[in-house]
Design a protein around this motif. Structure first.
Motif, PDB file in Angstrom:
ATOM      1  N   ALA A 180       2.258   1.536  -3.572  1.00 59.11           N
ATOM      2  CA  ALA A 180       1.243   2.098  -4.464  1.00 59.11           C
ATOM      3  C   ALA A 180       0.874   3.489  -4.410  1.00 59.11           C
ATOM      4  CB  ALA A 180      -0.095   1.271  -4.323  1.00 59.11           C
ATOM      5  N   ARG A 181       0.742   3.936  -3.025  1.00 56.41           N
ATOM      6  CA  ARG A 181       0.349   5.285  -2.643  1.00 56.41           C
ATOM      7  C   ARG A 181       1.457   6.257  -3.138  1.00 56.41           C
ATOM      8  NH1 ARG A 181       0.696   8.928   1.900  1.00 56.41           N
ATOM      9  NH2 ARG A 181      -1.060  10.459   1.724  1.00 56.41           N
ATOM     10  N   LEU A 239       1.143   6.296  -7.150  1.00 55.74           N
ATOM     11  CA  LEU A 239      -0.237   6.504  -7.744  1.00 55.74           C
ATOM     12  C   LEU A 239      -0.949   7.864  -7.382  1.00 55.74           C
ATOM     13  CD1 LEU A 239      -1.786   3.080  -7.967  1.00 55.74           C
ATOM     14  CD2 LEU A 239      -0.751   4.164  -9.884  1.00 55.74           C
ATOM     15  N   ARG A 240      -0.592   8.322  -6.202  1.00 56.64           N
ATOM     16  CA  ARG A 240      -1.136   9.537  -5.561  1.00 56.64           C
ATOM     17  C   ARG A 240      -1.069  10.856  -6.262  1.00 56.64           C
ATOM     18  NH1 ARG A 240      -0.212  13.150  -1.166  1.00 56.64           N
ATOM     19  NH2 ARG A 240       1.978  12.545  -1.195  1.00 56.64           N
ATOM     20  N   ALA A 270      -4.535   0.992  -2.134  1.00 57.95           N
ATOM     21  CA  ALA A 270      -4.758   0.057  -3.060  1.00 57.95           C
ATOM     22  C   ALA A 270      -5.536  -1.169  -2.888  1.00 57.95           C
ATOM     23  CB  ALA A 270      -3.331  -0.456  -3.572  1.00 57.95           C
ATOM     24  N   THR A 271      -5.185  -1.688  -1.496  1.00 53.52           N
ATOM     25  CA  THR A 271      -5.737  -2.940  -1.093  1.00 53.52           C
ATOM     26  C   THR A 271      -7.171  -2.701  -0.823  1.00 53.52           C
ATOM     27  OG1 THR A 271      -5.001  -2.519   1.113  1.00 53.52           O
ATOM     28  CG2 THR A 271      -3.650  -4.006  -0.236  1.00 53.52           C
ATOM     29  N   SER A 317     -15.525   1.475  -4.659  1.00 57.04           N
ATOM     30  CA  SER A 317     -15.197   0.333  -5.658  1.00 57.04           C
ATOM     31  C   SER A 317     -16.140  -0.782  -5.588  1.00 57.04           C
ATOM     32  CB  SER A 317     -13.709  -0.106  -5.152  1.00 57.04           C
ATOM     33  OG  SER A 317     -12.906   1.051  -5.272  1.00 57.04           O
ATOM     34  N   ASP A 352       0.784  -1.254  -0.190  1.00 52.60           N
ATOM     35  CA  ASP A 352       0.075  -0.144  -0.071  1.00 52.60           C
ATOM     36  C   ASP A 352       0.660   1.273   0.080  1.00 52.60           C
ATOM     37  OD1 ASP A 352      -2.447  -1.144  -0.127  1.00 52.60           O
ATOM     38  OD2 ASP A 352      -2.652  -1.278   2.105  1.00 52.60           O
ATOM     39  N   ALA A 384      -9.315  -0.681  -2.429  1.00 49.06           N
ATOM     40  CA  ALA A 384      -9.969  -0.768  -3.773  1.00 49.06           C
ATOM     41  C   ALA A 384     -10.026  -2.048  -4.553  1.00 49.06           C
ATOM     42  CB  ALA A 384      -9.126   0.132  -4.598  1.00 49.06           C
ATOM     43  N   LEU A 385      -8.731  -2.752  -4.326  1.00 48.45           N
ATOM     44  CA  LEU A 385      -8.913  -4.336  -4.693  1.00 48.45           C
ATOM     45  C   LEU A 385      -9.904  -5.098  -3.968  1.00 48.45           C
ATOM     46  CD1 LEU A 385      -5.089  -4.663  -5.393  1.00 48.45           C
ATOM     47  CD2 LEU A 385      -6.537  -4.412  -7.033  1.00 48.45           C
ATOM     48  N   VAL A 412      -8.012   5.731  -5.405  1.00 49.60           N
ATOM     49  CA  VAL A 412      -6.804   5.264  -5.087  1.00 49.60           C
ATOM     50  C   VAL A 412      -5.867   6.653  -5.423  1.00 49.60           C
ATOM     51  CG1 VAL A 412      -4.430   4.113  -5.340  1.00 49.60           C
ATOM     52  CG2 VAL A 412      -6.555   2.984  -5.206  1.00 49.60           C
ATOM     53  N   THR A 427      -9.802   2.991  -9.339  1.00 52.01           N
ATOM     54  CA  THR A 427      -8.351   3.514  -9.893  1.00 52.01           C
ATOM     55  C   THR A 427      -8.373   5.159  -9.200  1.00 52.01           C
ATOM     56  OG1 THR A 427      -7.898   2.478 -11.617  1.00 52.01           O
ATOM     57  CG2 THR A 427      -6.469   4.309 -11.537  1.00 52.01           C
TER      58      THR A 427
END
Length: 315
Positions: free
Chosen positions: A97-98, A101-102, A257-258, A205, A94, A260-261, A250, A247
């Motif tokens: 990914a943050r 992507l943030r 991310a987890t 999501s 996480d 949203a997944l 996030v 997406t």
């Protein structure tokens, strides 16, 4: 009321519209059947007939009760008090990914957040369009529209109840928690109340993928758009829109991310699995009243699996 609560109210809007139209829908259904009997052969060949397969169970009394309980539970979970400090840690996935992507700009993050709200609203409204405008008004099949609408409401209510319970009990802090400092009245609206402690899992999501799953399972079994490629494209477009919603949650720093997944997995299982398990499982891949698939036609079908399911297509 939070945006996640507002998304749950979308299912209530579909319910209200369906309830208002139920008596007239049944009358329209009868008149449509009478009109079809006198229709010339050319009309029948032009568009597949929309009908509810007799082997598909209709919405049961127990499901009306269950849907009401799901909706009541969803609203009741808004009263679950936040537990600060219950889940503050961030795992490596996480965190990475943050960072990747943030969106860095505060203004652009707000725009992405608002875009996810708008896209989710459009997706849930499309379910009402399919039931009330396409099935009822377009095809003249009020009883089919009623079944579709009630299945949609049931799945959305179940998803909202599960999401509300999990989010309230886990009390995971949102990614933006570090910015929530100072007096609450001076903080950003995302920091106020219990919202900042409802990160896991993403309600946007899960709701988006529930709506996408419903679109796919309905269009796989009913020729709402005439059968073939148009119905398959409706499924693909809804899945793409759901992925965009997840997406945006996030990149706008509303969820890890987890979150949203997990929401995507729960929503997909609910949207595809519940209608198949309770209704479409007992019937053929398309309505019994439709003709056999044409040569080269496109078809999609949901196949259950232990951890979810698969969409199988023929192109």
């Amino acid at each position: 009321m939070s945006r996640s609560a507002a998304s749950r109210l979308a299912s209530g809007a579909i319910a209200a519209a369906a309830l208002l139209g139920a008596p007239a829908a049944r009358a329209d259904d009868a008149s449509a059947r009478a009109g079809d009997a006198a229709a010339p052969p050319e009309r029948e060949a032009a568009r597949p007939e929309l009908g509810w397969d007799p082997s598909w169970p209709r919405f049961r009394a127990s499901e009306y009760v269950a849907t009401g309980l799901f909706a009541a539970t969803a609203f009741a979970t808004l009263a679950i008090p936040p537990a600060e400090g219950r889940w503050r840690g961030v795992n490596g996935f996480d965190g990475a990914a943050r960072d990747a992507l943030r969106i860095r700009s505060d203004r652009q993050r707000e725009m992405a957040r608002d875009a996810s709200d708008l896209l989710l609203t459009l997706m849930t409204n499309q379910l009402a369009v399919d039931a009330l405008l396409v099935a009822w008004w377009g095809h003249g099949r009020g009883s089919v529209a009623w079944e579709i609408a009630m299945i949609d409401i049931e799945a959305l209510a179940l998803n909202a109840a599960v999401n509300g319970l999990v989010a309230g009990l886990t009390s995971r802090e949102r990614p933006y928690r570090a910015a929530c400092v100072g007096p609450e009245e001076a903080q950003d609206r995302d920091c106020r109340g219990s919202k900042r402690h409802r990160s896991f899992f993403s309600g946007h999501s899960s709701t988006a993928f529930t709506a996408a799953g419903l679109m796919c399972v309905h269009h796989a079994h009913l020729p709402l758009y005439g059968g073939g490629a148009p119905d398959a494209l409706a499924c693909a477009a809804s899945l793409g829109a759901a992925a965009a919603v997840a997406t945006l949650r996030v990149v706008s720093d509303q969820h890890f991310a987890t979150d949203a997944l997990t929401g995507a997995a729960v929503g997909t299982l609910t949207g595809l699995g519940l209608p198949w398990l309770l209704h479409y499982r007992g019937g053929a891949g398309t309505s019994a009243s439709t003709r056999a698939p044409r040569e080269g036609a496109v078809s999609i079908q949901f196949v259950p699996a232990p951890l979810g399911g698969y969409l199988v297509g023929r192109f």
